[in-house]
Design an enzyme around this catalytic site. Structure first.
Site, short mmCIF file in Angstrom:
data_model
loop_
_atom_site.label_atom_id
_atom_site.label_comp_id
_atom_site.label_asym_id
_atom_site.label_seq_id
_atom_site.Cartn_x
_atom_site.Cartn_y
_atom_site.Cartn_z
N ALA A 17 -78.04 2.14 -31.40
CA ALA A 17 -78.77 2.87 -32.29
C ALA A 17 -78.83 1.98 -33.58
CB ALA A 17 -79.24 4.04 -34.24
N ALA A 52 -78.88 6.85 -19.92
CA ALA A 52 -79.90 6.82 -18.82
C ALA A 52 -81.07 7.20 -19.83
CB ALA A 52 -79.98 8.57 -18.11
N LYS A 80 -84.39 3.62 -12.80
CA LYS A 80 -84.25 5.56 -12.69
C LYS A 80 -85.93 6.42 -12.38
CE LYS A 80 -83.93 9.52 -15.97
NZ LYS A 80 -83.63 10.09 -17.38
N VAL A 190 -69.49 4.56 -50.49
CA VAL A 190 -70.80 3.93 -51.48
C VAL A 190 -71.37 4.44 -52.39
CG1 VAL A 190 -73.73 5.07 -50.26
CG2 VAL A 190 -71.48 5.06 -48.53
N THR A 346 -83.67 12.02 -23.59
CA THR A 346 -84.55 11.39 -25.28
C THR A 346 -84.35 11.15 -26.25
OG1 THR A 346 -84.20 13.13 -25.58
CG2 THR A 346 -86.32 13.37 -24.46
C1 FAD Z 1 -72.18 13.30 -24.32
C2 FAD Z 1 -73.62 12.24 -25.09
C3 FAD Z 1 -74.18 12.01 -23.55
C4 FAD Z 1 -75.87 11.37 -23.62
N1 FAD Z 1 -76.56 10.54 -23.26
C5 FAD Z 1 -77.83 10.26 -23.23
C6 FAD Z 1 -78.40 9.80 -22.69
O1 FAD Z 1 -78.20 9.94 -21.61
N2 FAD Z 1 -80.05 9.25 -22.87
C7 FAD Z 1 -80.22 9.06 -23.72
O2 FAD Z 1 -81.42 8.35 -24.32
N3 FAD Z 1 -78.98 9.31 -24.99
C8 FAD Z 1 -78.09 10.06 -24.65
N4 FAD Z 1 -77.19 10.14 -25.56
C9 FAD Z 1 -76.51 10.10 -27.19
C10 FAD Z 1 -77.30 8.62 -27.77
O3 FAD Z 1 -76.07 8.43 -26.68
C11 FAD Z 1 -76.90 7.88 -29.26
O4 FAD Z 1 -78.49 7.74 -28.69
C12 FAD Z 1 -76.69 6.25 -28.77
O5 FAD Z 1 -76.40 6.12 -28.51
C13 FAD Z 1 -77.11 6.03 -30.26
O6 FAD Z 1 -75.64 6.64 -31.18
P1 FAD Z 1 -75.49 5.62 -31.84
O7 FAD Z 1 -75.71 4.56 -32.68
O8 FAD Z 1 -76.44 6.15 -33.47
O9 FAD Z 1 -73.79 5.70 -32.40
P2 FAD Z 1 -72.44 5.90 -32.61
O10 FAD Z 1 -72.19 5.27 -31.04
O11 FAD Z 1 -71.45 6.49 -32.60
O12 FAD Z 1 -72.08 4.07 -33.27
C14 FAD Z 1 -71.94 4.18 -34.76
C15 FAD Z 1 -71.48 2.73 -35.11
O13 FAD Z 1 -71.45 3.37 -36.53
C16 FAD Z 1 -69.90 3.13 -36.41
N5 FAD Z 1 -69.03 3.59 -37.84
C17 FAD Z 1 -69.90 4.46 -38.60
N6 FAD Z 1 -69.12 4.95 -39.64
C18 FAD Z 1 -68.35 3.76 -39.56
C19 FAD Z 1 -67.54 3.46 -41.26
N7 FAD Z 1 -67.09 4.46 -42.04
N8 FAD Z 1 -67.51 1.61 -41.14
C20 FAD Z 1 -68.41 1.26 -40.29
N9 FAD Z 1 -69.20 1.44 -39.70
C21 FAD Z 1 -69.17 3.18 -39.34
C22 FAD Z 1 -69.11 2.31 -35.75
O14 FAD Z 1 -68.20 1.86 -35.57
C23 FAD Z 1 -70.76 2.34 -34.86
O15 FAD Z 1 -70.54 0.57 -34.78
C24 FAD Z 1 -75.94 10.91 -25.51
C25 FAD Z 1 -75.05 11.12 -25.89
C26 FAD Z 1 -74.21 11.97 -26.40
C27 FAD Z 1 -72.92 12.27 -27.56
#
Ligand code: FAD
Length: 512
Positions: A17, A52, A80, A190, A346
């Site tokens: 994200a 995916a 896919k 924060v 999704t």
């Molecule tokens: C089991 C599972 C399977 C999934 N499979 C799919 C899929 O097949 N297809 C799909 O579209 N989506 C899937 N998803 C969802 C997808 O993984 C997430 O939407 C996507 O990876 C986004 O993650 P994110 O970037 O929000 O969070 P994260 O990857 O958790 O990133 C969080 C970031 O915040 C940083 N951070 C957190 N706290 C702090 C702090 N205090 N100080 C500094 N930095 C901090 C971390 O270091 C990291 O860089 C899945 C999710 C799960 C749980």
């Protein structure tokens, strides 16, 4: 230029994200408009699953002007064509939810209505015969569409599988080369502005303070800004989608690379299988009220195609969404905004969609509440529509072999879904409401796939004489079959266009 222009954006989090946000802002706004800083903590790391996608991802890549072959090669990705669902409608039953549409609409009536007419006469058994992605998927074939008149080869809908860690790295390189500044460090505080509670700055463990006008919270499940600082609140949807844990483990690849995601239902959840060039991603999503971690791990490990490449990792989650995904000067995206299990891949799309809305409603420093309210209303609706599509998979089943399935089969579903089910049961009709993500074909594919029955077919399908319907469906099925025959294997397509070195080496080693 307006005095109130946003001068600095701070993105918290460097997972999928965070880097999708950074890349989008860098491309569309550019760092001439405002500074873009991304903070991430190597110590905390990223979730690293999420591999995916759905076809909308190609639009995102095009917006960034990313070269698709380079993207697939560098993320060790694959293509896919849809999702194969095993054991969902009942044990031993399999169906395919393909991308794209079936056949052709005829005389203003949807193709699937014509199909249902023949199906109910016992003449058209498999819907897959009229979907090139479904048929090509089954045969392990893939190619990109090309201009070939009205052949199905002109409109092959596809998405990607990729390595989430490599994707974040890929977008990081893209963003940094366009002026995004990455700050490594853990946020420990924060600071909110006294007069209005807007976020003023975040403080890192080493004392650095980073100020911003707009903050994008991509900090993952913890929702560091949107929840911990701004107390948005969380709407819990576990009564509709009771799974609350996943166990993930990669394993060695098989020789063939299937061009689809597989979802296999088990007794208290389901298992994903995502083929990449260098490994297969696997995970078991389950509900801890009905199954222990040990049992879930055991099932997962017994159902791998190859040797595990790491220890299984448990990821707990709670399905739902933030009550408001945009609060004051903070927009949350990704896991910080909400979570819906990856049954239809999704979540990454929800990030993409949130970003595209943010760009169309990009604020200035006055942060107009009307825009914020509109954004929140649209995002809430998007999450709800996806939720309803997922609930359909659990609720429309004949499975009665476990407490889990008995709960899902009998649970009360959201009224909008209940209405869709009633409408389908009457004449087999499905509709896309407004601009919801899944179209009428997807709803139809899953409703038929989950073994739902329609009382009769759409009466308007009788507009076409039966003989003509038979002849046209036969003709379309032939075109789909011939197209699938024409396509190369998925693996060969990757080897010819976008293979990572590991795949080239593994293929050479197998051949030797
Ligand atoms: C089991 C599972 C399977 C999934 N499979 C799919 C899929 O097949 N297809 C799909 O579209 N989506 C899937 N998803 C969802 C997808 O993984 C997430 O939407 C996507 O990876 C986004 O993650 P994110 O970037 O929000 O969070 P994260 O990857 O958790 O990133 C969080 C970031 O915040 C940083 N951070 C957190 N706290 C702090 C702090 N205090 N100080 C500094 N930095 C901090 C971390 O270091 C990291 O860089 C899945 C999710 C799960 C749980």
């Amino acid at each position: 230029m307006s005095d109130n222009r946003i001068r600095s954006v701070v993105i918290v989090g460097g997972g999928t994200a965070g880097w999708m946000s950074a890349a989008t802002l860098a491309k569309i706004l550019t760092t001439n408009y405002c500074s873009i800083t991304l903070i991430e903590s190597d110590e905390i790391g990223i979730i690293g699953v999420g591999e995916a996608t759905i076809p909308q991802m190609a639009t995102f890549n095009r917006m960034l002007e990313i070269d698709e072959d380079d993207f697939v090669r560098r993320t060790k990705g694959t293509f896919k064509l849809g999702i194969q669902f095993r054991n969902w409608g009942r044990e031993g039953h399999t169906y395919f939810h393909p991308f794209g549409s079936y056949g052709l609409n005829m005389q203003g009536v949807s193709f699937h209505s014509h199909w249902l007419r023949l199906h109910q006469l016992g003449e058209a058994p498999r819907l897959d015969e009229w979907s090139l992605p479904a048929l090509a998927g089954e045969r392990g074939k893939f190619m990109r569409p090309f201009d070939n008149g009205n052949s199905p080869l002109s409109s092959i809908a596809y998405a990607y599988h990729f390595d989430a860690g490599l994707y974040a790295r890929y977008l990081r390189e893209y963003s940094e080369s366009r002026g995004v500044v990455r700050q490594e460090g853990k946020i420990v505080d924060v600071t909110l502005r006294g007069e209005d509670g807007f976020i003023e700055s975040v403080t890192l463990q080493d004392g650095r303070k980073i100020e911003g006008d707009l903050f994008i919270d991509c900090s993952g499940f913890r929702g560091l800004l949107i929840e911990q600082a701004l107390k948005s609140g969380y709407e819990d949807w576990s009564h509709y989608l009771p799974c609350n844990r996943a166990i993930a483990v990669p394993c060695e690849s098989t020789e063939e690379i299937t061009p689809y995601t597989r979802s296999t239902a088990h007794t208290a959840g389901w298992q994903w299988r995502i083929p990449l060039q260098h490994r297969i991603g696997n995970g078991h999503v389950f509900c801890s009220d009905f199954m222990s971690d040990d049992e879930a791990t055991d099932i997962l490990m017994k159902n791998l195609d190859g040797k595990p490449l790491a220890d299984p990792r448990i990821v707990p989650f709670k399905t739902g969404r933030r009550r408001q995904t945009w609060v004051k000067n903070c927009v949350s995206l990704g896991l910080a905004a909400g979570f819906l299990e990856p049954l239809e891949s999704t979540s990454i799309w929800l990030v993409q969609s949130g970003l595209s809305r943010l760009m169309t409603m990009f604020p200035d420093r006055t942060f107009q509440q009307a825009d914020i309210d509109r954004y929140n209303r649209i995002v809430a609706n998007e999450y709800e529509i996806v939720r309803e599509f997922l609930v359909l998979h659990y609720n429309a089943t004949e499975r009665d072999d476990s407490e889990f399935w008995n709960y899902c089969r009998n649970m009360e579903v959201p009224e909008r879904l209940a209405e869709k089910i009633r409408v389908f049961q009457a004449y087999g009709r499905t509709f896309r409401e407004n601009d919801e993500l899944f179209n009428d074909t997807s709803w139809f594919a899953v409703m038929i796939g989950q073994l739902m029955k329609a009382r009769t077919y759409d009466p308007v399908a009788d507009i076409m004489p039966l003989e003509e319907t038979r002849a046209r469906l036969k003709h379309i099925a032939e075109a789909v079959h011939n197209s699938a025959e024409y396509m190369p294997t998925h693996k060969q397509f990757i080897l010819d266009n976008c293979a990572a070195p590991e795949l080239v080496q593994a293929t050479a080693a197998r051949a030797a």
